[in-house]
Design an enzyme around this catalytic site. Structure first.
Site, PDB file in Angstrom:
ATOM      1  N   ASP A 242       0.863  -1.176   0.000  1.00  0.00           N
ATOM      2  CA  ASP A 242       0.000   0.000   0.000  1.00  0.00           C
ATOM      3  C   ASP A 242       0.902   1.229   0.000  1.00  0.00           C
ATOM      4  O   ASP A 242       1.373   1.667   1.042  1.00  0.00           O
ATOM      5  CB  ASP A 242      -0.889  -0.038   1.250  1.00  0.00           C
ATOM      6  CG  ASP A 242      -1.848   1.131   1.324  1.00  0.00           C
ATOM      7  OD1 ASP A 242      -1.766   2.031   0.458  1.00  0.00           O
ATOM      8  OD2 ASP A 242      -2.674   1.156   2.249  1.00  0.00           O
ATOM      9  N   ASP A 389     -17.788   3.701   0.160  1.00  0.00           N
ATOM     10  CA  ASP A 389     -16.502   3.407   0.791  1.00  0.00           C
ATOM     11  C   ASP A 389     -16.723   3.075   2.276  1.00  0.00           C
ATOM     12  O   ASP A 389     -17.848   2.891   2.724  1.00  0.00           O
ATOM     13  CB  ASP A 389     -15.570   4.613   0.583  1.00  0.00           C
ATOM     14  CG  ASP A 389     -14.111   4.217   0.453  1.00  0.00           C
ATOM     15  OD1 ASP A 389     -13.668   3.356   1.237  1.00  0.00           O
ATOM     16  OD2 ASP A 389     -13.410   4.763  -0.415  1.00  0.00           O
ATOM     17  N   ASP A 502     -10.632  -3.922  -1.036  1.00  0.00           N
ATOM     18  CA  ASP A 502      -9.518  -2.974  -0.958  1.00  0.00           C
ATOM     19  C   ASP A 502      -8.548  -3.435   0.133  1.00  0.00           C
ATOM     20  O   ASP A 502      -8.822  -4.388   0.862  1.00  0.00           O
ATOM     21  CB  ASP A 502     -10.094  -1.588  -0.637  1.00  0.00           C
ATOM     22  CG  ASP A 502      -9.118  -0.454  -0.915  1.00  0.00           C
ATOM     23  OD1 ASP A 502      -8.018  -0.717  -1.436  1.00  0.00           O
ATOM     24  OD2 ASP A 502      -9.473   0.695  -0.613  1.00  0.00           O
ATOM     25  N   ARG A 562      -7.731  -4.164  -5.301  1.00  0.00           N
ATOM     26  CA  ARG A 562      -6.529  -3.345  -5.471  1.00  0.00           C
ATOM     27  C   ARG A 562      -5.294  -4.234  -5.623  1.00  0.00           C
ATOM     28  O   ARG A 562      -4.436  -3.974  -6.454  1.00  0.00           O
ATOM     29  CB  ARG A 562      -6.353  -2.385  -4.290  1.00  0.00           C
ATOM     30  CG  ARG A 562      -5.249  -1.362  -4.543  1.00  0.00           C
ATOM     31  CD  ARG A 562      -5.230  -0.270  -3.494  1.00  0.00           C
ATOM     32  NE  ARG A 562      -4.809  -0.758  -2.186  1.00  0.00           N
ATOM     33  CZ  ARG A 562      -4.660   0.020  -1.118  1.00  0.00           C
ATOM     34  NH1 ARG A 562      -4.928   1.312  -1.191  1.00  0.00           N
ATOM     35  NH2 ARG A 562      -4.282  -0.490   0.048  1.00  0.00           N
ATOM     36  N   ASP A 578      -4.110   4.334  -5.646  1.00  0.00           N
ATOM     37  CA  ASP A 578      -4.290   5.699  -5.163  1.00  0.00           C
ATOM     38  C   ASP A 578      -3.440   6.690  -5.936  1.00  0.00           C
ATOM     39  O   ASP A 578      -2.398   7.162  -5.470  1.00  0.00           O
ATOM     40  CB  ASP A 578      -3.968   5.752  -3.671  1.00  0.00           C
ATOM     41  CG  ASP A 578      -4.872   4.831  -2.870  1.00  0.00           C
ATOM     42  OD1 ASP A 578      -5.980   4.542  -3.353  1.00  0.00           O
ATOM     43  OD2 ASP A 578      -4.480   4.400  -1.774  1.00  0.00           O
ATOM     44  N   HIS A 636     -13.214   8.393  -8.971  1.00  0.00           N
ATOM     45  CA  HIS A 636     -13.063   8.169  -7.533  1.00  0.00           C
ATOM     46  C   HIS A 636     -12.264   9.326  -6.957  1.00  0.00           C
ATOM     47  O   HIS A 636     -11.461   9.952  -7.664  1.00  0.00           O
ATOM     48  CB  HIS A 636     -12.352   6.836  -7.288  1.00  0.00           C
ATOM     49  CG  HIS A 636     -12.257   6.443  -5.853  1.00  0.00           C
ATOM     50  ND1 HIS A 636     -13.241   6.711  -4.930  1.00  0.00           N
ATOM     51  CD2 HIS A 636     -11.278   5.773  -5.166  1.00  0.00           C
ATOM     52  CE1 HIS A 636     -12.878   6.220  -3.750  1.00  0.00           C
ATOM     53  NE2 HIS A 636     -11.696   5.654  -3.868  1.00  0.00           N
TER      54      HIS A 636
END
Length: 910
Positions: A242, A389, A502, A562, A578, A636
């Site tokens: 991440d 979300d 996610d 993701r 992201d 998004h």
């Protein structure tokens, strides 16, 4: 969404204005900070492995032998597989203290072995011919090299050409013995990684012979063509992480790890899959090497030239084994098919999922969702999915709802569904540590969480705070997780609600590099270091099982993930994570999605507008124009960004977004057909130019334009303040390809042209020789358009001919698997100087589709017809209305009224 470098960051983000920053690189390791990467990369002399000829054995599809150098003995297997595929395995001998992990769940099925046609074990080399006689392997004994040949008897790949084979055996620690630094433990930023069996890394070099350019190794925010890393940068890192606001043009690890490389040159391709789920680094470089040590081999198979180009990849993994699949083509589409047979394809997605998705972190409540849903209708913009979300939950407990903000979720979903739309909610793998939360209590009582080495549950921080992480290697975990998606368990859900997985790298805010400790233990004693990169894939596959089970397998699931690994494409779409609202992130979206596409993951996209930051109207406009021609199309935004619903911008920008959405929806029959073709061939809907023009080496590094199927070339504007762009229009092997501007239909002449591209225009071209089916009655959602009539866009090639097809079914169930579909082909053929025929033919399926052809647009017609007539099955000849534009040379035929479930012929007389 994203995380920061520690578990307290989300609180800071919620309390303060959004500050756009770059990735915190100090939170993530470099090669020099990892013992195994540093040691493998430092190999400068061959490690000296030789094959022991007296150890050779052969049975059916398996040829084996022992390898040995001054320090080590290893076991080699060469395994013949169906469809010109070869597997090369190098492992410790059977006497090893434990077995190395092989990520078999990534296979779509057990690889189909094919007995070798012949084996000749000579004094210095063995010659092995594949069962279909289209692949050959020559194993040289001293030095040890594996040489792979294609069906044209061309040497295309070599293993251990540079002698970098290194395998560290599992060990039991001996007191008093000295070991290299990092062998038993490593430290990073206050974390210590203890290695129970010592350093167990593996690595070897792979050379793609006579190739200068290669692609793959997703996911990286880098160029499409792989760069030279040796002596320039760190190697490409494959370790699902991440990464907060990732940098561009950087080989750092991101969310997806697919250790696959495709090498390509004019009319030749070869692929290699490194089948390993541990942390992996890959050094790559394109070289031209004089004959030297390997001159005899090159003279024999390449020719007597002094220089041989090759693309080299040095794979280095922390654990697992050397396990390489070679797909020897010889064409790029052959390679894609061969890979798909092993790792699978994306199942035909539901129709709604290839429409437009509207998302942000977070829509506030049921009233907000209703207002957004209504806004698209009020502003005449199609949309198919609204997303929720993490804030929709009760305290970040998944499968729950905030009772104040979302008190009647069933009613909310039903109201959205009235216009054929769907909703998506987020469900992440971190489970809030709360005995009052039934999922946590159940999983704890059943022993379903990942463990620490002392047997306690692994604990880390994520969105809910203290969390534990489900172990999807445990069969009971998968069974339990599947049950959670049933409509009686996930209260408020229905078949109109789909799922977003996610944070599944897995993301652990309090962990090393914001992920799980490598020494954590999965079911069966598997160390997390051995399987890290496939955690996300195991998670989405369990979610997929749950969505399938909730309707008894009738309806098709949609899942977005993701994280990803080999095989993720069988259960989930992928987005590039992201990203940021800047021009560089818009431009990098194409190479990132192309890299995923060629590596077998076709349902891919990037967040439109950028997740972080606030795009200006020019950037947002260009991003919608770009996203309309990429497979997964979703807007998004971060919770601290300004609202971005399309109607909140100027009239001009609203018009641009509306046109981009309408363009996407018009092309949905084409996109849907491409996804169905992918399930059969493995070829992705979004393709680099060289997929369609394999002979053209000038296209090898092109990444700003791409093909959608074989018929549409898109070159969206991705540069700031740019209103004129260069477009390459490949002319094909015989230099006779024709191209037509998509909107006007006029033919574009020239191989490299400059095109005016005002903010309202996207350069898009139709390839001559193709027929594109479209919907021109744009409605609120794709579901409402499913039965609509078609307009066919026919683009003539240099011979005056074209062909295409359409696939249709109900768009939502699996009934197509029992024949409830329709496939129709269209051909336009110039029969003489004065006649041409457009023929539609029903070629498969028994679905009672209602779609009929209401208009035909023919591009490249040199003169106006005298008459146009149609013949349908058992009907008399009937005249048709038509018009002809002499300037654009476009013929429009109106109201053929021919169903795609029946055959017809349209006769054109000039």
């Amino acid at each position: 969404m994203t995380v920061g470098s520690s578990w307290i960051v989300p609180l800071v983000l919620l309390a303060a204005p959004l500050a756009v920053e770059t990735v915190k690189r100090e939170d993530f390791k470099t090669c020099d900070q990892i013992a195994f990467c540093k040691q493998h990369r430092a190999i400068s002399e061959p490690t000296g492995y030789e094959l022991l000829a007296d150890s050779i054995a052969h049975s059916g599809a398996v040829w084996s032998a022992n390898l040995q150098n001054s320090q080590n003995t290893l076991k080699l297997k060469v395994i013949g597989l169906a469809d010109s595929t070869v597997r090369v395995q190098i492992d410790e001998p059977e006497t090893a203290i434990r077995k190395r992990y092989v990520p078999n769940p990534s296979f779509v099925a057990v690889p189909e072995e094919l007995a070798f046609e012949s084996v000749e074990n000579g004094a210095q080399e063995a010659k092995i011919v594949g069962g279909n006689k289209k692949v050959k392997v020559v194993v040289s004994y001293k030095p040890f090299i594996v040489n792979i040949f294609n069906e044209l008897d061309e040497l295309v790949a070599q293993v251990n050409r540079d002698g970098k084979l290194k395998v560290e055996e599992f060990r039991t620690k001996e007191e008093g013995k000295e070991y290299p630094d990092g062998f038993w433990e490593e430290r990073f930023k206050g974390f210590t990684d203890h290695k129970q069996h010592g350093s167990s890394s593996v690595g070897v070099d792979i050379s793609f012979v006579n190739f200068k350019t290669a692609y793959g190794l997703p996911e990286h925010a880098d160029a499409f063509a792989l760069r030279n890393t040796v002596g320039n940068t760190d190697p490409y890192r494959l370790y699902n992480l991440d990464v907060f606001e990732y940098e561009l043009n950087n080989p750092m690890a991101l969310y997806v790890s697919i250790p696959y490389i495709l090498a390509h040159r004019a009319n030749r391709s070869v692929g290699a899959l490194w089948f390993n789920a541990a942390e992996t680094w890959v050094d790559t470089q394109s070289s031209v090497t004089s004959k030297g040590l390997f001159g005899k081999m090159f003279d024999k198979v390449v020719g007597a030239g002094d220089n041989v180009p090759h693309f080299d990849a040095h794979f280095m993994s922390e654990s697992g084994l050397v396990d390489i699949f070679f797909f020897v083509g010889p064409t790029v589409k052959d390679v894609q098919r061969q890979n798909a047979k092993l790792t699978g394809t994306t199942p035909l997605p539901p129709l709604f999922s290839i429409g437009y998705h509207q998302c942000r972190w977070n829509y506030n409540d049921e009233q907000d969702v209703a207002a957004v849903n209504k806004g698209f209708d009020d502003h005449d913009m199609p949309m198919d999915v609204i997303w929720l979300d993490i804030e929709h939950t009760d305290g970040k407990k998944y499968f729950t709802w905030d009772k104040h903000k979302f008190p009647t979720p069933n009613d909310m979903v039903d109201k959205v569904a009235e216009n054929g739309r769907k909703m998506v909610t987020i469900v992440d793998p971190h489970i809030k540590k709360d005995d009052g939360y039934y999922v946590y209590k159940d999983a704890k009582d059943k022993g379903l969480f990942v463990k620490r080495t002392d047997g306690s549950n692994f604990e880390g921080h994520c969105w809910p705070g203290a969390s534990e992480y489900l172990d999807f290697w445990h069969p009971d975990t998968r069974s339990y997780w599947k049950d959670q998606f049933s409509f009686d368990r996930y209260v408020g859900s229905s078949s109109n609600l789909h799922i977003w997985n996610d944070m599944n790298e897995p993301s652990v805010f309090s962990g090393p590099e914001i992920t799980m400790d490598k020494e954590s233990i999965h079911y069966g004693g598997i160390e997390h270091r051995e399987v890290h990169n496939m955690y996300g894939m195991m998670y989405t596959s369990a979610t997929f099982d749950g969505l399938m089970a909730r309707t008894g397998g009738k309806e098709r699931p949609f899942i977005l993930s993701r994280a990803g690994f080999i095989g993720t494409q069988r259960t989930a779409a992928i987005w590039t994570g992201d990203n940021t609202a800047d021009w560089g992130h818009l431009e990098i979206a194409a190479p990132m999605t192309l890299s995923l596409s060629i590596a077998g993951v076709p349902f891919v996209g990037a967040d439109v507008g950028g997740f972080f930051g606030n795009p200006d109207e020019q950037l947002l406009s260009r991003w919608y124009q770009t996203g309309a021609f990429q497979p997964f199309f979703r807007a998004h935004a971060h919770i601290d960004t300004r609202r971005r619903e399309p109607w909140l911008f100027s009239e001009q920008t609203q018009g641009i977004i509306r046109e981009a959405l309408r363009t996407r929806y018009a092309l949905l029959p084409y996109w849907y057909t491409l996804f169905q073709q992918h399930t059969e061939t493995g070829v992705p809907p979004m393709r680099p130019l060289f997929y369609e023009f394999e002979n053209d080496d000038s296209l090898l590094e092109e990444q700003k334009q791409w093909m959608v199927g074989n018929g549409i070339l898109a070159r969206p504007v991705v540069e700031k303040d740019t209103f004129n762009v260069q477009v390459k229009l490949p002319r094909g092997e015989h230099k006779n390809e024709r191209w037509y501007e998509w909107v006007s239909g006029a033919e574009a002449r020239g191989e490299s042209i400059y095109v005016d591209a005002p903010i309202t225009f996207t350069p898009v071209y139709q390839r001559g020789g193709t027929i594109i089916p479209t919907w021109q009655r744009i409605r609120r959602s794709a579901t409402l358009m499913r039965d609509d009539p078609l307009t066919l866009f026919v683009a003539l090639n240099s011979e005056g001919n074209s062909k295409g097809e359409i696939y249709m079914d109900d768009g939502q169930t699996h009934d197509y698997q029992s024949g409830k579909f329709v496939k129709a082909s269209f051909t336009y053929k110039k029969e003489s100087s004065t006649t041409a025929v457009l023929e539609g033919e029903h070629v498969g399926g028994n679905f009672a589709a209602k779609n009929w052809v209401e208009r035909v647009v023919v591009r490249g017609v040199e003169s106006s017809p005298k008459k146009v007539e149609i013949t349908r099955v058992s009907d008399p000849v009937q005249p048709l209305e038509f018009s002809y534009d002499r300037d654009s040379k476009v013929l429009v035929i109106r109201k053929p009224e021919a169903l795609i479930t029946s055959s017809f012929k349209i006769h054109v007389e000039f």
